[in-house]
Design a protein around this motif. Structure first.
Motif, mmCIF file in Angstrom:
data_model
loop_
_atom_site.group_PDB
_atom_site.id
_atom_site.type_symbol
_atom_site.label_atom_id
_atom_site.label_comp_id
_atom_site.label_asym_id
_atom_site.label_seq_id
_atom_site.Cartn_x
_atom_site.Cartn_y
_atom_site.Cartn_z
ATOM 1 N N ARG A 149 -0.847 -25.567 13.048
ATOM 2 C CA ARG A 149 0.427 -26.160 13.496
ATOM 3 C C ARG A 149 1.607 -25.336 13.009
ATOM 4 O O ARG A 149 2.530 -25.007 13.775
ATOM 5 C CB ARG A 149 0.539 -27.588 12.956
ATOM 6 N N ALA A 150 1.584 -24.994 11.715
ATOM 7 C CA ALA A 150 2.698 -24.249 11.131
ATOM 8 C C ALA A 150 2.831 -22.867 11.756
ATOM 9 O O ALA A 150 3.939 -22.413 12.074
ATOM 10 C CB ALA A 150 2.515 -24.142 9.619
ATOM 11 N N ARG A 210 5.664 -24.036 -4.066
ATOM 12 C CA ARG A 210 6.594 -22.951 -4.385
ATOM 13 C C ARG A 210 7.608 -22.746 -3.245
ATOM 14 O O ARG A 210 8.650 -22.130 -3.449
ATOM 15 C CB ARG A 210 5.842 -21.654 -4.612
ATOM 16 N N TYR A 211 7.248 -23.218 -2.050
ATOM 17 C CA TYR A 211 8.118 -23.036 -0.887
ATOM 18 C C TYR A 211 8.846 -24.321 -0.501
ATOM 19 O O TYR A 211 9.513 -24.369 0.534
ATOM 20 C CB TYR A 211 7.292 -22.525 0.305
ATOM 21 N N ALA A 212 8.715 -25.356 -1.306
ATOM 22 C CA ALA A 212 9.349 -26.637 -1.005
ATOM 23 C C ALA A 212 10.817 -26.608 -1.420
ATOM 24 O O ALA A 212 11.115 -26.449 -2.612
ATOM 25 C CB ALA A 212 8.619 -27.772 -1.712
ATOM 26 N N PRO A 213 11.750 -26.756 -0.481
ATOM 27 C CA PRO A 213 13.177 -26.735 -0.833
ATOM 28 C C PRO A 213 13.550 -27.736 -1.921
ATOM 29 O O PRO A 213 14.431 -27.466 -2.743
ATOM 30 C CB PRO A 213 13.863 -27.067 0.498
ATOM 31 N N THR A 214 12.867 -28.886 -1.951
ATOM 32 C CA THR A 214 13.183 -29.901 -2.955
ATOM 33 C C THR A 214 13.061 -29.361 -4.366
ATOM 34 O O THR A 214 13.906 -29.637 -5.228
ATOM 35 C CB THR A 214 12.259 -31.120 -2.784
ATOM 36 N N PRO A 224 18.172 -17.081 -0.516
ATOM 37 C CA PRO A 224 17.442 -16.066 0.254
ATOM 38 C C PRO A 224 16.160 -16.567 0.892
ATOM 39 O O PRO A 224 15.796 -16.140 1.989
ATOM 40 C CB PRO A 224 17.152 -14.984 -0.798
ATOM 41 N N LEU A 225 15.472 -17.475 0.223
ATOM 42 C CA LEU A 225 14.197 -17.965 0.747
ATOM 43 C C LEU A 225 14.371 -18.859 1.972
ATOM 44 O O LEU A 225 13.428 -19.025 2.760
ATOM 45 C CB LEU A 225 13.454 -18.734 -0.352
ATOM 46 N N ALA A 280 5.241 -24.840 6.976
ATOM 47 C CA ALA A 280 5.835 -23.893 7.916
ATOM 48 C C ALA A 280 6.629 -22.818 7.180
ATOM 49 O O ALA A 280 6.568 -21.631 7.533
ATOM 50 C CB ALA A 280 6.723 -24.628 8.911
ATOM 51 N N LEU A 281 7.372 -23.218 6.138
ATOM 52 C CA LEU A 281 8.124 -22.249 5.357
ATOM 53 C C LEU A 281 7.186 -21.266 4.652
ATOM 54 O O LEU A 281 7.432 -20.054 4.611
ATOM 55 C CB LEU A 281 8.994 -22.973 4.326
ATOM 56 N N GLN A 282 6.101 -21.787 4.100
ATOM 57 C CA GLN A 282 5.117 -20.938 3.428
ATOM 58 C C GLN A 282 4.515 -19.932 4.394
ATOM 59 O O GLN A 282 4.448 -18.723 4.117
ATOM 60 C CB GLN A 282 4.018 -21.822 2.837
ATOM 61 N N ASP A 283 4.077 -20.398 5.553
ATOM 62 C CA ASP A 283 3.410 -19.511 6.507
ATOM 63 C C ASP A 283 4.397 -18.528 7.130
ATOM 64 O O ASP A 283 4.035 -17.387 7.460
ATOM 65 C CB ASP A 283 2.693 -20.336 7.572
ATOM 66 N N TYR A 284 5.636 -18.956 7.302
ATOM 67 C CA TYR A 284 6.679 -18.055 7.790
ATOM 68 C C TYR A 284 6.826 -16.862 6.842
ATOM 69 O O TYR A 284 6.859 -15.700 7.276
ATOM 70 C CB TYR A 284 8.009 -18.808 7.899
ATOM 71 N N TRP A 285 6.902 -17.139 5.527
ATOM 72 C CA TRP A 285 7.107 -16.048 4.574
ATOM 73 C C TRP A 285 5.847 -15.206 4.388
ATOM 74 O O TRP A 285 5.938 -13.991 4.158
ATOM 75 C CB TRP A 285 7.611 -16.587 3.242
#
Length: 362
Positions: free
Chosen positions: A20-21, A131-135, A297-298, A316-321
């Motif tokens: 999905r991501a 590590r990729y969670a904006p929170t 930046p992230l 999605a953020l993790q897989d994007y990076w």
């Protein structure tokens, strides 16, 4: 890499989540990312995932995906026991590897996975998605501000989750079988928090733990309580629970105490951060958390996309990076070094629990 052609091994919950991501972020790369195949021993699951996420090939033959010369990236999304076989074959074929956690059923197997990836210089990333969670990036900023005027004293975390062996998402029961999972709630779920704690609070010096088994699955602890001491002198308490409360929203609940302030945070689908100090109580809701980190930046290149639920869609953020860093030949993170560190910390907790809570150096 000029082009990413991806094969996903495993069509269970986490394999579908990555499918999905990746489908969501693929248009951001102008045709340079393509989902080519998904494999699972359950043919129906593979075909269903392929249809749902527009993947052209569904198969029960894992090796045919890894060996496909057009596929240059492998996502290993299998029950824990089987990661090592996928990683070994993919690394030997020169593929980049994304491996979900936990990636081994024993310390010895974890060290072997580490050896495979590092000795082959395999481009790789381990799925520590928090590590990729904006929170948590917002939390880090709030913590830094509090640390300017008040010393950190202690941290408390309760992380509870419905036992992930049934329901819409976790529709298989392999996490209840020690021969497939290796252990229970800590290694399967709490390993995220161990990695997160060192990222937020620094190196852990020693641990003390006690664990219980309420559901009765041999070798699968569904409750563990851990005391930690950090090199900095800060202490922490962590509780992990798998339960069977259908009406309860799973929650990560943090309490972070300073001399003159308290930060509380609840996360999963909810994201509520509150700071209480000598002056007032301040609450941060989703929009506030967004504005704290949207220009970092992230996140700055994706924060304004309406097709990505920024605060909560960390997969999605993790897989994007992962994809972007591969395409730009930049370092991937977290790596197997981080994975092995968290894995060994988890097993130090198990060693302590087996010794009736004795302190174990980390």
């Amino acid at each position: 890499m000029d082009q990413l052609t991806i094969g996903i091994i495993g069509a269970g919950y986490i394999g579908r989540e990555h499918a999905r991501a990746l489908r969501l972020v693929a248009p951001m790369f102008g045709g340079r990312l393509r989902l080519a195949a998904i494999a699972d021993q359950n043919e129906e699951a593979a075909k269903k995932a392929a249809a749902m996420f527009e993947i052209p090939k569904a198969t029960t033959d894992v090796n045919s995906v890894i060996d496909d010369p057009e596929i240059n990236v492998i996502f290993s999304c299998l029950p824990t026991k089987f990661h090592i076989d996928v990683i070994r074959r993919a690394a030997a074929k020169g593929k980049a590897v994304f491996c979900e956690k936990p990636f081994a059923v024993s310390v010895e197997q974890a060290e072997e996975v580490h050896k495979i990836l590092t000795s082959n210089n395999t481009p790789h990333q381990v799925g520590f998605v928090l590590r990729y969670a904006p929170t948590y990036h917002a939390l880090k900023k709030v913590m830094a501000k509090q640390a300017e005027g008040s010393k950190l004293r202690t941290v408390i975390l309760r992380d509870d989750q419905v036992f992930p062996i049934k329901g819409i998402s976790h529709f298989t029961d392999w996490r209840s079988k020690v021969e497939l999972a290796g252990a229970g709630v800590l290694i399967e779920h709490g390993i995220h928090d161990i990695d997160l704690f060192e990222w937020l609070f620094g190196k852990i010096k020693r641990v003390s733990a006690r664990m219980s088994n309420f559901a009765g699955y041999p070798g699968i602890e569904d409750y563990i309580e851990i005391r930690m001491e950090f090199v900095s002198g800060v202490s922490a308490n962590m509780i992990h629970i798998w339960h069977d409360i259908a009406s309860h929203q799973s929650i990560r609940h943090f309490e972070i105490f300073y001399n003159q302030a308290l930060i509380t945070l609840d996360t999963y689908d909810m994201h509520h951060l509150t700071v209480r100090d000598a002056e007032a109580e301040k609450k941060f809701e989703r929009p506030d958390l967004y504005h704290l980190v949207a220009n970092d930046p992230l996140f700055k290149d994706v924060a304004d996309r309406e097709d990505l639920l920024f605060v909560s869609d960390y997969y999605a953020l993790q897989d994007y990076w992962f994809a972007r860093n591969l395409l730009e030949d930049k370092p991937l993170f977290p790596t197997i070094d981080d994975g092995l560190r968290a894995f060994k910390l988890a097993h130090a907790c198990y060693d302590s629990a087996k010794a009736d809570g004795a302190w174990v150096n980390a």
